[in-house]
Design a protein around this motif. Structure first.
Motif, mmCIF file in Angstrom:
data_model
loop_
_atom_site.group_PDB
_atom_site.id
_atom_site.type_symbol
_atom_site.label_atom_id
_atom_site.label_comp_id
_atom_site.label_asym_id
_atom_site.label_seq_id
_atom_site.Cartn_x
_atom_site.Cartn_y
_atom_site.Cartn_z
ATOM 1 N N GLY A 17 0.817 -1.209 0.000
ATOM 2 C CA GLY A 17 0.000 0.000 0.000
ATOM 3 C C GLY A 17 0.854 1.264 0.000
ATOM 4 O O GLY A 17 0.678 2.146 -0.844
ATOM 5 N N PHE A 18 1.818 1.333 0.934
ATOM 6 C CA PHE A 18 2.676 2.516 1.046
ATOM 7 C C PHE A 18 3.480 2.724 -0.231
ATOM 8 O O PHE A 18 3.500 3.817 -0.798
ATOM 9 N N ALA A 19 4.162 1.662 -0.659
ATOM 10 C CA ALA A 19 5.111 1.800 -1.763
ATOM 11 C C ALA A 19 4.386 2.148 -3.062
ATOM 12 O O ALA A 19 4.836 3.018 -3.811
ATOM 13 N N ALA A 20 3.240 1.488 -3.309
ATOM 14 C CA ALA A 20 2.509 1.771 -4.538
ATOM 15 C C ALA A 20 2.054 3.222 -4.559
ATOM 16 O O ALA A 20 2.186 3.915 -5.570
ATOM 17 N N LEU A 34 -6.930 7.095 0.291
ATOM 18 C CA LEU A 34 -7.845 6.276 -0.501
ATOM 19 C C LEU A 34 -7.066 5.336 -1.419
ATOM 20 O O LEU A 34 -7.439 4.183 -1.610
ATOM 21 N N GLY A 35 -5.953 5.848 -1.971
ATOM 22 C CA GLY A 35 -5.144 5.045 -2.886
ATOM 23 C C GLY A 35 -4.512 3.848 -2.206
ATOM 24 O O GLY A 35 -4.399 2.770 -2.792
ATOM 25 N N MET A 36 -4.104 4.025 -0.932
ATOM 26 C CA MET A 36 -3.540 2.889 -0.191
ATOM 27 C C MET A 36 -4.555 1.775 -0.086
ATOM 28 O O MET A 36 -4.237 0.592 -0.265
ATOM 29 N N ALA A 37 -5.801 2.158 0.213
ATOM 30 C CA ALA A 37 -6.856 1.147 0.298
ATOM 31 C C ALA A 37 -6.992 0.422 -1.033
ATOM 32 O O ALA A 37 -7.058 -0.810 -1.081
ATOM 33 N N VAL A 38 -6.998 1.184 -2.124
ATOM 34 C CA VAL A 38 -7.156 0.573 -3.446
ATOM 35 C C VAL A 38 -5.998 -0.386 -3.732
ATOM 36 O O VAL A 38 -6.199 -1.503 -4.215
ATOM 37 N N ALA A 39 -4.761 0.044 -3.398
ATOM 38 C CA ALA A 39 -3.592 -0.789 -3.694
ATOM 39 C C ALA A 39 -3.627 -2.088 -2.889
ATOM 40 O O ALA A 39 -3.327 -3.159 -3.411
ATOM 41 N N ILE A 40 -4.013 -1.986 -1.612
ATOM 42 C CA ILE A 40 -4.047 -3.191 -0.777
ATOM 43 C C ILE A 40 -5.091 -4.175 -1.312
ATOM 44 O O ILE A 40 -4.852 -5.382 -1.384
ATOM 45 N N VAL A 41 -6.242 -3.648 -1.729
ATOM 46 C CA VAL A 41 -7.277 -4.516 -2.290
ATOM 47 C C VAL A 41 -6.814 -5.095 -3.630
ATOM 48 O O VAL A 41 -7.027 -6.279 -3.918
ATOM 49 N N ALA A 42 -6.143 -4.266 -4.442
ATOM 50 C CA ALA A 42 -5.690 -4.742 -5.750
ATOM 51 C C ALA A 42 -4.699 -5.886 -5.602
ATOM 52 O O ALA A 42 -4.728 -6.846 -6.380
#
Lengths: 310, 340
Positions: A112-115, A232-240
């Motif tokens: 999440g962080f890195a993405a 919000l993007g961290m959430a998206v990345a973790i789900v992705a």
């Protein structure tokens, strides 16, 4: 009689127009007294959960939990339901689910962080430059963003992961690339908005260099809406990452992620005999995504950011 | 700008985007992968080995299997190169592929040699399309009454509960929701079949129902939130007060007067959301073992069967971009003010 009847009708039917009190701030007298915006307790609960899970993830090597890869079947058993010995039960290979959830948090949060960091650095600078320079550079990045956005996100991720070695690093980069276009568009819009303000004109007038204006004048203003998008993007990345794990395209090898745990636990046999193997990582994933979404939403509301779409 | 001109501009951009997308995909696959190896396996190395030593030798492939190289193998390599145009330069191969693709021919699969990619697509895509259409329909059917209901009682306790509920649904990853519904509706309650059944349309719909609900619930929450916000704004307009004061019933004010002008954000997101829906479908197909495009793409990716992957990527992307153009058109039909 008639008045009574009338008021009865009003109680029933008028809410169409008046029930909106307190929701829309226009011309509502009571709203004038609610002057200070607050983030609300929900925001702090969300932050609390995130801090707790990050701390647990960071401390995983020193916490008194079993090794996540070790087979406990001789002490606890295979597919044992949650007990005092193994809080979240054990999986098909006798590994401790609680320990794996904590270790999985390390990788999932890192992703999440890195993405997001990747998307912010590349998308953010491209967007700011195109909003500041305009002209041909703006047209070029505009078409680049449009091309990136015209792939359905997961299709792009599948394409890239299938062509690269699936290390933790490439997974982060792939998910980061997905963020470049949305972040770029947001930072471009914000840059354009601020580039027309007086303080930027003033900086130009006193002869400030373009690089200085970008970094000292524009960047601090663009950072706020980007911060909300980052959560919000961290959430998206973790789900992705979880979605990729289901397709067998997440990080290769023994690396534990929440997505891989859920995918492993969702085999037909597993879900019938040991549903806890999937349900505990699902719960942690859900709570973390919920916290990130909620915190992101509150930050956006607090700073009144409008152009966010993930 | 007239509607026709706007449409022409959008279609031009659409073609440009498709060219860019297919070029990137085609280039990346051919440069990063090794098509010859994917078609023939280890004997693809034969030609190089022989030209170096001048006689028949044994090459060892990366997985340790020794392969004999003789005239037969060389012939096979040359045949494959010719069949798949691998002896041509990359731009030329792309142009050839493009020329075939616009006529509906996406080449032959690497893995099942000789099988037409177009047939594979025709076989698998309808299942995924049915799933997506079902999911969008269910999402809209849930979202509209839910959004209207929530907006008509905005700020009340029941609205707050529904807002929390929809926030929770939005944050629910679809694969997680899929597993929960799979466990409850299929494993525990046994209401739906375990496997995908393909006997007739009804059995297809029946076995796609749980996956469709899985995809629909989070989307319906997104739609509901947008609809509710827009409706609340509309309900404050003077024409609503006018309608109410001349005695139009509550239900008819909500659904006939207020709903249409409140649909704009909803419709915009309908198009954007299709991308998320496509991604969701790929993942959900894996969980429920549905033999659709998602399963096919993943299999093709693991076999490095590039023509199949390329065909699906281009077709799905084309559908996605086209849908967004249609949504834009619908937008200007719904609101004549946009047509300036």
């Amino acid at each position: 009689m008639t008045t009574q009847h009338h008021s009865h009708l009003e109680d029933e039917e008028v809410p169409i127009t008046f029930a909106v009190e307190g929701v829309v701030a226009d011309d509502m007298p009571a709203e004038q007294f609610v002057t200070r915006k607050t983030l609300g307790w929900g925001f702090w609960v969300s932050i609390g959960w995130l801090v707790a899970i990050i701390t647990a993830a960071l401390l995983a090597p020193v916490l008194p939990i079993p090794d996540p890869g070790v087979d406990l079947s001789s002490d606890v058993g295979l597919r044992e339901p949650p007990s005092t010995e193994a809080w979240f039960g054990t999986d098909a290979l006798g590994r401790d689910v609680f320990s794996r959830v904590i270790w999985g948090a390390r990788i999932s949060l890192t992703v999440g962080f890195a993405a997001v960091a990747f998307g912010m650095v590349f998308g953010g600078s491209l967007g700011m430059l195109s909003g500041f320079l305009r002209g041909w550079f703006d047209s070029l990045t505009g078409f680049l963003f449009l091309t990136l956005l015209s792939f359905p996100a997961l299709i792009l991720a599948i394409l890239m992961t299938s062509l690269l070695d699936r290390t933790l690093f490439t997974i982060c980069v792939v998910l980061g690339v997905l963020g470049v276009a949305p972040v770029g568009r947001l930072s471009r819009a914000a840059t354009i908005q601020f580039a027309e303000r007086e303080f930027v004109t003033a900086a130009h007038t006193i002869g400030a260099k373009r690089g200085r204006i970008l970094i000292r004048e524009l960047l601090p203003n663009v950072v706020i809406p980007m911060g909300a998008l980052a959560l919000l993007g961290m959430a998206v990345a973790i789900v992705a990452e979880g979605g990729l794990a289901f397709l067998g395209l997440s990080v290769e090898g023994d690396t534990i992620t929440w997505g891989k745990m859920i995918a492993d636990g969702s085999d037909r046999r597993e879900i019938e005999d040991a549903p806890w193997v999937a349900f505990f990582p699902i719960t942690f994933l859900f709570l973390t995504v919920l916290a990130l979404n909620f915190a992101g939403d509150k930050v956006r509301e607090y700073f009144d950011v409008k152009e966010i779409s993930v | 700008m007239t509607l026709a001109r706007q449409l022409a501009l959008r279609l031009g951009l659409f073609i440009l985007l498709l060219l860019a997308v297919s070029m990137i995909t085609f280039g990346a696959m051919n440069l990063l992968g090794d098509p010859l190896f994917n078609i023939l396996g280890p004997i693809s190395g034969c030609e190089d080995a022989i030209s170096e030593s001048g006689e028949s030798v044994t090459v060892e492939s990366s997985d340790g299997l020794a392969q004999n190289c003789g005239p037969d193998q060389i012939q096979a390599v040359q045949d494959a190169k010719e069949q798949y145009y691998l002896d041509k330069s990359l731009p030329e191969r792309y142009v050839r592929w493009l020329g075939d693709a616009v006529q509906g021919d996406f080449g032959t699969s690497f893995a099942n040699q000789g099988e037409s990619v177009t047939n594979i697509v025709r076989d698998k895509l309808p299942v995924s399309l049915l799933l997506m259409v079902m999911a969008q329909t269910i999402a809209v059917v849930i979202a509209i009454p839910w959004g209207v209901w929530a907006a008509s009682r905005a700020g009340k306790a029941s609205d707050r509960v529904s807002t929390i509920g929809s926030f929770g649904l939005v944050s629910m990853p679809n694969f997680a929701l899929g597993i929960i519904l799979y466990y409850v509706l299929i494993v525990r309650l046994g209401w739906f079949p375990f496997r995908y059944e393909d006997d007739d349309l009804w059995s297809r719909i029946n076995s796609l129902f749980v996956p469709a609900i899985t995809l629909a619930l989070p989307i319906s929450a997104v739609y509901q939130r947008l609809l509710r916000t827009d409706l609340i704004t509309t309900l404050q307009d003077d024409f609503i007060l006018m309608a109410r004061s001349k005695g139009v019933p509550r239900r008819s004010v909500l659904f006939k007067h207020a709903l249409r002008p409140s649909m704009f954000s909803f419709i915009t997101v309908f198009g954007i959301n299709a991308g998320a829906l496509i991604g969701g479908t790929l993942v959900i197909e894996r969980i429920f073992q549905i033999p659709g495009a998602g399963s096919e793409i993943v299999t093709a990716v693991f076999r490095e069967d590039f023509p199949v992957v390329l065909a699906f990527v281009v077709i799905i992307t084309a559908g996605f971009v086209l849908l967004n153009i249609l949504v834009d058109l619908l937008y200007s039909i719904l609101d004549p003010r946009v047509r300036t």
